[in-house]
Motif scaffolding. Structure first.
Motif: not given
Length: 349
Positions: A65-67, A75, A280, A282, A285
């Protein structure tokens, strides 16, 4: 607080199941039934489909997930049971993606040399497999290890994103398997270590996209003339294989590469334009988990031999069910069935 980001796992599971079914079906057709795709390219099709299964399966494990938060990009993994393992898992996940792009570049080179330099194409066979098959692992390994070289969290980066992670995910930053990119220090000097990751990542991916574009355009503009001396069937097959390869490249480009550009450049965009962000990101993905099924389905739809095989399978399957259903209806409506039913009833009395 509702943890909406947890729902991303649902999309990942859907993508994995769809990818597993479609890619296993593609492999089955390629190995058992398809006759026109042979040799090295058959191995490429099987390898690419197997990579798609592994990629979507690894995403279920890694849960990346990414922020994006102002000057920073985090990451991280939504799995927190083992920090070292899941930190490796998300780096390895990114490495698999780069390996996929590299493998697409190899396929474009192979399609080109098969048409225009068949003698050189023979080098892809036999011992040549030991060169092109593991090659895609090299850029994948470079991309994977670059996270450890350039993006390891430190006190400054952790402090910078601590509040955002606690507020958005209810996670203490020290407990999260993570890599952090922060573009500027407090004194507004560049953090070159983090920026080196962006430069290297863009260079590695960009190099392979340049190869794809170069050989793709050369094949496109010269294919028609080159195929004039071949049979209509061979011409159609080569055009379909090239078209399928283009679609296989466009899918990850539009699903991942183009949307990922603003996300990866977020740590630079935010300070340059003085924009405060906390997003957010992510979910991208989860979106990319749809790539393996899209890839295999597109390939089977475009190439005629696969399309005919699928149509035949569907016709046979539907025919079996329809024949069974009609036979059952016919039996129930026949006089013999009524006699049997009344006999059974009398015997019970």
């Amino acid at each position: 607080m509702k943890r909406y980001f947890d729902y991303s796992t649902i999309f990942t599971k859907i993508g994995f199941c769809a990818g597993l079914v479609s890619n296993l079906f593609l492999i089955l057709l390629t190995v058992v039934h398809v006759k026109k795709i042979t040799g090295t390219y058959k191995l490429m099709v099987i390898t690419f489909a197997s990579t798609g299964i592994f990629f979507s399966g690894w995403e279920l494990i890694a849960r990346p997930f990414m922020h994006n938060y102002n000057n920073a990009l985090v990451y991280f993994s939504l799995n927190t049971s083992s920090q070292s393992f899941f930190q490796f898992a998300i780096a390895f996940y990114a490495g698999i993606y780069e390996a996929i792009v590299a493998f697409l570049a190899i396929q474009f080179i192979y399609r080109y040399v098969t048409l225009f330099h068949p003698n050189f194409a023979a080098k892809f066979d036999g011992k040549g497999i030991l060169i092109w098959l593991p090659y895609s692992l090299i850029p994948g390994a470079i991309y994977c290890t670059s996270f450890y070289i350039y993006c390891m969290p430190d006190k400054f980066s952790d402090d910078y994103v601590r509040e955002a992670m606690l507020e958005g995910y209810e996670m203490a930053i020290e407990e999260v398997p993570r890599f952090v990119i922060v573009s500027f220090n407090n004194d507004e000097t560049l953090r070159w270590n983090n920026l080196s990751f962006l430069i290297q990542g863009v260079s590695v991916i960009g190099l392979h996209y340049l190869v794809i574009i170069f050989f793709g355009l050369k094949t496109h503009f010269h294919m028609k003339k080159k195929l004039e001396g071949f049979s209509k069937t061979y011409q159609r097959l080569q055009k379909q294989l090239f078209r399928a390869l283009v679609v296989q490249t466009l899918a990850p480009t539009f699903l991942f590469v183009l949307p990922a550009g603003p996300i990866l450049l977020g740590p630079l965009i935010s300070p340059i334009f003085r924009i405060e962000i906390s997003l957010q990101t992510g979910w991208l993905c989860s979106l990319f988990s749809l790539y393996p099924p899209i890839d295999s389905i597109a390939f089977m739809v475009i190439v005629t031999e696969y399309r005919k095989l699928i149509r035949g399978c569907l016709r046979d399957t539907v025919g079996v069910y329809c024949n069974g259903f009609l036979a059952q209806v016919k039996f129930l409506m026949s006089p013999d069935a009524s006699v049997t039913d009344s006999t059974t009833e009398n015997s019970k009395k």
